[in-house]
Design an enzyme around this catalytic site. Structure first.
Site, PDB file in Angstrom:
ATOM      1  N   GLU A 421       0.823  -1.215   0.000  1.00 41.56           N
ATOM      2  CA  GLU A 421       0.000   0.000   0.000  1.00 41.56           C
ATOM      3  C   GLU A 421       0.845   1.247   0.000  1.00 41.56           C
ATOM      4  O   GLU A 421       0.506   2.241  -0.669  1.00 41.56           O
ATOM      5  CB  GLU A 421      -0.931   0.001   1.218  1.00 41.56           C
ATOM      6  N   GLU A 422       1.943   1.232   0.757  1.00 41.31           N
ATOM      7  CA  GLU A 422       2.733   2.444   0.916  1.00 41.31           C
ATOM      8  C   GLU A 422       3.349   2.921  -0.405  1.00 41.31           C
ATOM      9  O   GLU A 422       3.678   4.094  -0.551  1.00 41.31           O
ATOM     10  CB  GLU A 422       3.838   2.233   1.959  1.00 41.31           C
ATOM     11  N   GLU A 430      -4.587  -3.766  -7.439  1.00 37.45           N
ATOM     12  CA  GLU A 430      -4.433  -4.948  -8.292  1.00 37.45           C
ATOM     13  C   GLU A 430      -5.590  -5.920  -8.081  1.00 37.45           C
ATOM     14  O   GLU A 430      -6.072  -6.549  -9.034  1.00 37.45           O
ATOM     15  CB  GLU A 430      -3.093  -5.636  -8.007  1.00 37.45           C
TER      16      GLU A 430
END
Length: 745
Positions: A421-422, A430
């Protein structure tokens, strides 16, 4: 009218078929059928089960979860990140507390890392090439947790390698307006290095804006005036308080979009088509490096030139000047330049999502998804592990009830631990790209709990308008932490509230941007979404976020000592999110109030009329169709609400319930137009796309109007205003049409 009858029969048959659809790709093993003799088509929320769950959510277990999750750095795809994948799988497959099934979904994604053998650096170099000062490449090891091979050097992910050198200028927050102001001041930006502060615009936008004006390198720091309420001395900052210490550096992704950079709109499978990484848009065009405010002070307090505007000043203890270059009598020789050396590397890595599933007893093909990302920049006790700790506790309690055979939800619950996420919301994006059709057809709502606790004052909730009612209902029944005796709802309303024309004084529900994993669900799929957290009292601090955000000082001890000593706020978030989850998964009628969208639309309409109306009339552009569309939506939403109330007082058959719930579920999709914003990747929601204008109204209309107002704009610009207005009107008319009886058009 014969075709209408045929359509009605077809819809009924489809709905009956839908009741028998299983989860398909997300199915549990057939040997463990979820259906029991007590299963009923009319299964509704069991308040006794809800109370039991609320009572079992344990603050001490959340604390132990957090200790385990944050004991080591776990950047995406690192060995520790993969170890946490196995931890989640183990918990969700546990025979006593696990779920029906759990599995991983892997993606081959492009990530960016600093070069361990050649760290990034920032230096002041004299006219003869002598290095006079080198700035610290790592944060200071204040508690023994800020050093070691697994602690990533602070860096700007996806910033390109390079070693630019030039005179330093101060560019405030790095917005387009900030760079134009420097040029207005007569400063030639060509070949300079720009020092900017976090805030105002996104990370990547600072470098993009800088490059447009000839800047060759960018430095970014966190000003203590923006994060520490002006405090910057060692005895005023961590580890002596919650404030950011002078060496603290905010890491982050500088990629402008979300999802894997090489496979937009495609899941990042090994076989998927990939863009050329050297010709991919969205990356910073020039080398960029974040630094701590201790180093920024040495640079900024030695600048020469004109004094910066008052609102550009900060809290470093000196007058901020614009440059270019340093004062001749300062710490550095006259003519000294700043050299920024960036050695970041792009790497294809395998990142995993972990999904845990509880199959629904009545409507297994309807999903309520609860998600949190797993990866962090360093230890990540707050971001994201506070959220993961809560997720694990909620899934433990529900898993225990499931394994005992005392409960199974009406609809399926999917717990998701997102990877990477970062780096740009990669795992969740995705996933939505891979299962786009299935998720759009079947997902009731998405609950996001990223950072569960920023601090311990009050709830902070954000979401699309229909979730307001279910969040309010949940929080009215849960006690707030502390001795006030108030509910979370009543405590929340003390800190942030608004006056609703319908309900009177209510807590403020924030809107969703693109700052966490809800982004793809809202903007790409049009799924009703929310984000829940506990936060600080904004009357006592002006911090834009908790101070150690994305630094090596975001540790378990930081949480336990400064943010939530008894973990009661974590427990409050677990109870709130758990209650909302059960209400959405178990209620016979979905607890989503589409009429709450009417307030938002009316507010947007009023803002457009007041700020844009006069000029639009001069261009022969009428807001009349928009007025009509908003009125029609309000009427359709109210009518559906009345219909639901009538059904709730009777004994509706399953088809009636299913049809109404589908109307509630699918409303958000009606606001999607994938061609509305061709320049914005993944943004299709015409109400919540980025609004870069100053008017709080429909974003496409506001942005097009602002551009048309620019000097020398021609007929094409006003034609785009008309197009955006038509897009909004069409979306509202389509949304209203989804709310009328299903056999009508």
């Amino acid at each position: 009218m014969h075709w209408v009858k045929i359509l009605g029969v077809a819809l009924g048959a489809a709905a009956l078929l839908g009741l028998g659809i299983i989860l398909g790709h997300f199915a549990i093993p057939k040997a463990t059928s979820p259906l029991t003799s007590s299963t009923s088509d009319s299964q509704d929320l069991d308040l006794a089960i809800l109370d039991s769950v609320m009572g079992q959510l344990d603050a001490s277990r959340i604390r132990e979860n957090l200790r385990e999750l944050s004991k080591e750095p776990h950047v995406a795809t690192s060995p520790r990140d993969e170890a946490l994948v196995q931890l989640l799988l183990g918990r969700w497959k546990d025979t006593a507390t696990g779920l029906d099934s759990a599995k991983t979904y892997e993606y081959r994604v492009l990530l960016s890392f600093p070069n361990a053998e050649q760290p990034n650096s920032v230096e002041v170099v004299g006219p003869n090439g002598t290095t006079f000062h080198s700035f610290q490449p790592f944060e200071k090891n204040l508690t023994g947790e800020q050093a070691g091979p697994n602690v990533l050097q602070p860096y700007a992910a996806y910033a390109p390698p390079g070693t630019p050198k030039g005179l330093l200028v101060y560019a405030n927050q790095g917005s387009e307006e900030d760079f134009k102001e420097l040029e207005t001041q007569g400063i030639n930006l060509e070949g300079t290095i720009a020092l900017t502060r976090y805030g105002g615009v996104g990370r990547g936008a600072k470098a993009i804006n800088a490059a447009k004006h000839g800047v060759v390198g960018v430095l970014v720091y966190t000003d203590p005036g923006d994060i520490n309420d002006g405090k910057s001395l060692p005895n005023e900052t961590f580890p002596n308080s919650w404030r950011l210490p002078p060496s603290g550096v905010e890491r982050g992704s500088y990629y402008e979009y979300f999802g894997d950079p090489l496979t937009p709109y495609l899941p990042a499978h090994p076989s998927s088509f990939r863009l050329d990484p050297h010709n991919t848009s969205g990356f910073p065009p020039i080398p960029t490096q974040p630094i701590g405010f201790e180093d920024a002070r040495d640079l900024l307090c030695n600048l020469t030139g004109t004094s910066a505007p008052a609102f550009w000043q900060g809290a470093l203890g000196c007058e901020y000047k614009l440059g270019p270059g340093f004062e001749p009598n300062g710490s550095f020789p006259a003519g000294s330049e700043v050299k920024v050396s960036v050695h970041n590397r792009l790497e294809l890595r395998t990142s995993s999502n972990v999904l845990g599933i509880i199959q629904g007893a009545v409507e297994p093909d309807r999903y309520v998804i609860y998600g949190n990302h797993r990866d962090s920049w360093v230890h990540g006790a707050v971001d994201p592990s506070s959220g993961t700790a809560v997720l694990l506790e909620i899934s433990r309690v529900l898993g225990t009830l499931l394994k005992k055979g005392t409960w199974r939800p009406r609809r399926s619950i999917i717990f998701a631990s997102w990877g990477a996420e970062e780096f740009g919301l990669i795992g969740s994006t995705e996933f939505t790209e891979e299962f786009l059709s299935k998720l759009q057809e079947r997902t009731v709502a998405y609950i996001n709990v990223d950072i569960s606790v920023f601090s311990n004052a009050t709830l902070r909730a954000q979401g699309t308008p229909p979730v307001q009612s279910v969040i309010f209902s949940a929080t009215k029944e849960i006690s707030a932490p502390g001795s006030s005796g108030l509910s979370i709802y009543d405590n929340w309303i003390r800190y942030t509230n608004r006056t609703s024309p319908v309900y009177g004084l209510v807590p403020s529900l924030g809107t969703l941007g693109a700052g966490s994993d809800y982004a793809a669900f809202v903007h790409f799929l049009g799924i009703t979404s929310m984000d829940l957290a506990y936060t600080y009292d904004r009357s006592k601090t002006s911090a834009r976020i908790y101070p150690t955000y994305h630094t090596a000082f975001d540790t378990f001890d930081y949480v336990e000592k400064f943010l939530d000593p008894g973990f009661s706020s974590h427990q409050a978030v677990a109870r709130t999110a758990g209650s909302v989850l059960l209400r959405l998964s178990d209620s016979l009628f979905l607890p989503l109030n589409v009429s709450d969208y009417s307030e938002t639309l009316q507010s947007f309409l009023q803002a457009a009329q007041e700020a844009l109306g006069t000029q639009l009339e001069k261009q022969n552009i009428s807001l009349g169709p928009l007025v009509t569309a908003v009125a029609n939506f309000k009427a359709a939403a109210a009518s559906l609400g009345e219909h639901i109330l009538t059904l709730q007082k009777s004994s509706p058959d399953p088809l009636q319930v299913r049809m109404v719930n589908d109307q509630l579920m699918l409303l958000e999709r009606a606001f999607l137009n994938p061609r509305a914003f061709p320049e914005e990747r993944h943004y299709s929601h015409v109400l919540w796309a980025p609004n870069t204008a100053s008017v709080d109204t429909f974003p496409g209309l506001a942005n097009a109007y602002a551009k048309a107002q620019e000097i020398n704009s021609g007929s094409e610009a006003w034609a785009e205003v008309q197009r955006q207005l038509s897009i909004v009107v069409t979306a509202l008319e389509g949304a209203a049409a989804t709310l009328v009886p299903v056999a009508d058009l």
